[in-house]
Design a protein around this motif. Sequence first.
Motif, PDB file in Angstrom:
ATOM      1  N   TRP A   1      13.226   0.660  -6.708  1.00 13.70           N
ATOM      2  CA  TRP A   1      14.294   0.377  -5.741  1.00 13.70           C
ATOM      3  C   TRP A   1      14.229   1.435  -4.640  1.00 13.70           C
ATOM      4  CZ3 TRP A   1      15.181   0.003 -11.072  1.00 13.70           C
ATOM      5  CH2 TRP A   1      15.470  -1.287 -11.547  1.00 13.70           C
ATOM      6  N   TRP A   2      13.950   0.983  -3.402  1.00 11.69           N
ATOM      7  CA  TRP A   2      13.773   1.880  -2.269  1.00 11.69           C
ATOM      8  C   TRP A   2      14.964   1.799  -1.316  1.00 11.69           C
ATOM      9  CZ3 TRP A   2       9.932   5.365  -1.793  1.00 11.69           C
ATOM     10  CH2 TRP A   2       8.762   5.173  -2.542  1.00 11.69           C
TER      11      TRP A   2
ATOM     12  N   PHE B   1      10.830   9.201  -9.771  1.00  9.45           N
ATOM     13  CA  PHE B   1      11.508   9.431  -8.504  1.00  9.45           C
ATOM     14  C   PHE B   1      10.456   9.484  -7.399  1.00  9.45           C
ATOM     15  CE2 PHE B   1      14.017  11.080 -11.940  1.00  9.45           C
ATOM     16  CZ  PHE B   1      15.305  10.643 -11.642  1.00  9.45           C
ATOM     17  N   HIS B   2      10.589   8.582  -6.432  1.00 13.94           N
ATOM     18  CA  HIS B   2       9.594   8.408  -5.390  1.00 13.94           C
ATOM     19  C   HIS B   2      10.163   8.848  -4.040  1.00 13.94           C
ATOM     20  CE1 HIS B   2       7.570   5.422  -8.165  1.00 13.94           C
ATOM     21  NE2 HIS B   2       8.828   5.280  -8.543  1.00 13.94           N
ATOM     22  N   ALA B   3       9.272   9.252  -3.134  1.00 11.84           N
ATOM     23  CA  ALA B   3       9.699   9.599  -1.775  1.00 11.84           C
ATOM     24  C   ALA B   3       8.560   9.299  -0.803  1.00 11.84           C
ATOM     25  CB  ALA B   3      10.087  11.071  -1.673  1.00 11.84           C
ATOM     26  N   VAL B   4       8.913   8.809   0.374  1.00 14.08           N
ATOM     27  CA  VAL B   4       7.943   8.485   1.425  1.00 14.08           C
ATOM     28  C   VAL B   4       8.446   9.044   2.749  1.00 14.08           C
ATOM     29  CG1 VAL B   4       7.072   6.613   2.890  1.00 14.08           C
ATOM     30  CG2 VAL B   4       6.909   6.417   0.410  1.00 14.08           C
TER      31      VAL B   4
ATOM     32  N   THR C   1       0.800  -1.220   0.000  1.00 15.14           N
ATOM     33  CA  THR C   1       0.000   0.000   0.000  1.00 15.14           C
ATOM     34  C   THR C   1       0.837   1.275   0.000  1.00 15.14           C
ATOM     35  OG1 THR C   1      -0.147  -0.004   2.420  1.00 15.14           O
ATOM     36  CG2 THR C   1      -1.876  -1.171   1.209  1.00 15.14           C
ATOM     37  N   VAL C   2       2.073   1.210   0.502  1.00 13.19           N
ATOM     38  CA  VAL C   2       2.929   2.403   0.552  1.00 13.19           C
ATOM     39  C   VAL C   2       4.009   2.336  -0.524  1.00 13.19           C
ATOM     40  CG1 VAL C   2       4.558   3.728   1.952  1.00 13.19           C
ATOM     41  CG2 VAL C   2       2.496   2.775   2.998  1.00 13.19           C
ATOM     42  N   TYR C   3       4.708   1.202  -0.596  1.00 11.17           N
ATOM     43  CA  TYR C   3       5.878   1.104  -1.462  1.00 11.17           C
ATOM     44  C   TYR C   3       5.604   0.406  -2.794  1.00 11.17           C
ATOM     45  CZ  TYR C   3       8.390   2.559   2.701  1.00 11.17           C
ATOM     46  OH  TYR C   3       8.827   3.277   3.782  1.00 11.17           O
TER      47      TYR C   3
ATOM     48  N   ASP D   1       9.411   5.788  12.565  1.00 17.70           N
ATOM     49  CA  ASP D   1       9.400   6.701  11.424  1.00 17.70           C
ATOM     50  C   ASP D   1      10.207   6.091  10.295  1.00 17.70           C
ATOM     51  OD1 ASP D   1       8.389   9.424  12.736  1.00 17.70           O
ATOM     52  OD2 ASP D   1       9.859   8.542  14.093  1.00 17.70           O
ATOM     53  N   GLU D   2       9.743   6.324   9.066  1.00 20.37           N
ATOM     54  CA  GLU D   2      10.500   5.918   7.894  1.00 20.37           C
ATOM     55  C   GLU D   2      10.611   7.086   6.926  1.00 20.37           C
ATOM     56  OE1 GLU D   2       9.593   1.119   7.595  1.00 20.37           O
ATOM     57  OE2 GLU D   2       8.609   2.502   6.203  1.00 20.37           O
ATOM     58  N   SER D   3      11.807   7.295   6.418  1.00 15.81           N
ATOM     59  CA  SER D   3      12.051   8.267   5.356  1.00 15.81           C
ATOM     60  C   SER D   3      12.734   7.515   4.228  1.00 15.81           C
ATOM     61  CB  SER D   3      12.926   9.411   5.866  1.00 15.81           C
ATOM     62  OG  SER D   3      13.167  10.351   4.849  1.00 15.81           O
ATOM     63  N   SER D   4      12.074   7.466   3.057  1.00 18.97           N
ATOM     64  CA  SER D   4      12.534   6.603   1.971  1.00 18.97           C
ATOM     65  C   SER D   4      12.570   7.360   0.657  1.00 18.97           C
ATOM     66  CB  SER D   4      11.603   5.389   1.813  1.00 18.97           C
ATOM     67  OG  SER D   4      11.409   4.714   3.027  1.00 18.97           O
ATOM     68  N   VAL D   5      13.507   6.972  -0.193  1.00 17.19           N
ATOM     69  CA  VAL D   5      13.553   7.464  -1.571  1.00 17.19           C
ATOM     70  C   VAL D   5      13.633   6.253  -2.486  1.00 17.19           C
ATOM     71  CG1 VAL D   5      14.578   9.699  -1.034  1.00 17.19           C
ATOM     72  CG2 VAL D   5      16.068   7.740  -1.440  1.00 17.19           C
ATOM     73  N   GLY D   6      13.001   6.379  -3.668  1.00 10.42           N
ATOM     74  CA  GLY D   6      12.963   5.265  -4.596  1.00 10.42           C
ATOM     75  C   GLY D   6      13.095   5.723  -6.032  1.00 10.42           C
ATOM     76  N   PHE D   7      13.438   4.777  -6.892  1.00  8.04           N
ATOM     77  CA  PHE D   7      13.596   5.062  -8.321  1.00  8.04           C
ATOM     78  C   PHE D   7      13.062   3.898  -9.130  1.00  8.04           C
ATOM     79  CE2 PHE D   7      16.036   4.464 -12.256  1.00  8.04           C
ATOM     80  CZ  PHE D   7      15.723   5.655 -12.908  1.00  8.04           C
ATOM     81  N   SER D   8      12.351   4.225 -10.229  1.00  7.06           N
ATOM     82  CA  SER D   8      11.916   3.231 -11.199  1.00  7.06           C
ATOM     83  C   SER D   8      11.930   3.854 -12.581  1.00  7.06           C
ATOM     84  CB  SER D   8      10.504   2.714 -10.855  1.00  7.06           C
ATOM     85  OG  SER D   8       9.546   3.758 -10.973  1.00  7.06           O
ATOM     86  N   MET D   9      11.830   3.014 -13.608  1.00  3.61           N
ATOM     87  CA  MET D   9      11.763   3.513 -14.979  1.00  3.61           C
ATOM     88  C   MET D   9      10.782   2.656 -15.769  1.00  3.61           C
ATOM     89  SD  MET D   9      15.374   2.122 -16.577  1.00  3.61           S
ATOM     90  CE  MET D   9      16.329   2.869 -15.259  1.00  3.61           C
ATOM     91  N   ALA D  10      10.283   3.230 -16.869  1.00  3.80           N
ATOM     92  CA  ALA D  10       9.314   2.519 -17.690  1.00  3.80           C
ATOM     93  C   ALA D  10       9.532   2.859 -19.154  1.00  3.80           C
ATOM     94  CB  ALA D  10       7.887   2.886 -17.279  1.00  3.80           C
TER      95      ALA D  10
END
Length: 461
Positions: free
Chosen positions: A253-254, A188-191, A23-25, A222-231
């Motif tokens: 990739w988180w 570019f993702h961030a949580v 649900t989050v990632y 607490d969680e602080s996350s950054v992620g990357f994907s491509m399509a």
Amino acid sequence: MSLFPAVLFLHAQENTEIRNAATVYGNNMTLGTSRYLGMAGSMGAIGGDISATNVNPAGLGVYITGDFHATLGINSYKNTSTLNQNSLSYNKNNTNLSQFGGVLAFPLSGSDWKYLNIGINYLNQNLDDYIETPGDHDIYRDLQGQGIRDRVSFDGHSYNRTGHLTKTNFGVGGNYKNKLYVGLGLNFHAVDVRQWDSYRMQFASDPDDQKVFYNKQYSPYDESSVGFSMAVGAIGKLNDFFRLGLSIESPTWWDTERNYTSYSNADPKIYSDDRDFRTPAKASFSAALIPSKDFAFNIDYTLGISKPKYTSSIDQGSVNESLNQYFNSSSKNLSEFRVGAEYRVAGLRLRGGYSFANNPFDQQEIPSIHAGNKIENVNYNNLYVGKRNILGLGIGYDFRSFYVDAAYQNIRYDYDNPFFNGEYFTTDSSISSKGVNFKESIVSTVKNQQNNIFITMGYKF
């Protein structure tokens, strides 16, 4: 902050870790422009909307004009948690800028490539989620072996998550002979998220019926996350009426930094750890029927083609191993079906759509406590997430260069919500033994319903 053996964190937070993986990632955001949302996200072979790049980045190549726009989201959700025919509900509303973006269209003269387009799209999703489950005094535990009086009864549970998830997409699309559209997207993702998990117990032998709150071990965190994907994707125009689309999206990739609370007989302390996580890759297949400029009909099917996995580079094998074993044995490929249509009458736009997604987890047998304090091993086929249904309706008006769109989105899903198992601790000074540890779960049924309204204002040039 100190580094703490992270394997302990795993056992305390496994339920929420599994749920957050999807649900989050899981890169399953349900946001976009009002046009996109009014069609329930079904635009994979139509394109021509910046949010269609969520399904197929080749939709960027369909543009023939520049476009800037922003979307205001008015969001409302209601959680109802039911245990043994008793229910508690919670409502929350919020308003924010949920989307903005733009496209620059560059016509190419003297070439079979008609357009080269560049786009950017920003999405902002609220992650707030509060679930309160009513107590049931027919559920009780004998704690003599754990050094706490003789018996306690269950008096209620609450789970609270707050935070935001953002996704920024940079894309490029091309138009070849008005027959083939191609696209590439970088995401570019961030949580940022914070979670609590606690329940209340009542000591039956206490003359004052004392009630004590217990926090789950390593919660809040607490969680602080950054992620990357491509399509990458393509849309083929078979004839003037029919299009087919195909896209492949990599895993996300988180990289996650986490701070959490550890309880003991001493004061609670804050520790930290880092973890890397990889979500499933996806493939999307689309078909569109566009018999005229006034009507378009689209079908999308998205399928997960890999499994989630923790991939931390540091020595956390024992932390990752348990969850990865669960994902390998009990997670299944995400499957989502979307259908949407748009009808135009002069400047007026009418839209509608429907989306269905399966629960990405298999059924699982877990020891559960039921009414009358009965303990059974029960198979649950709707754990953690549940099946998701989305209904979209939309309307808009095009004033040539300027346009206004609005959409209504209804999201519903039901799932089985396990809690109570594992270590919980109290900071109540009147309790001599601070911790309890149970193997069995209490499982409530949660119904989540969201009613969202979106308004998009845009300018084409």
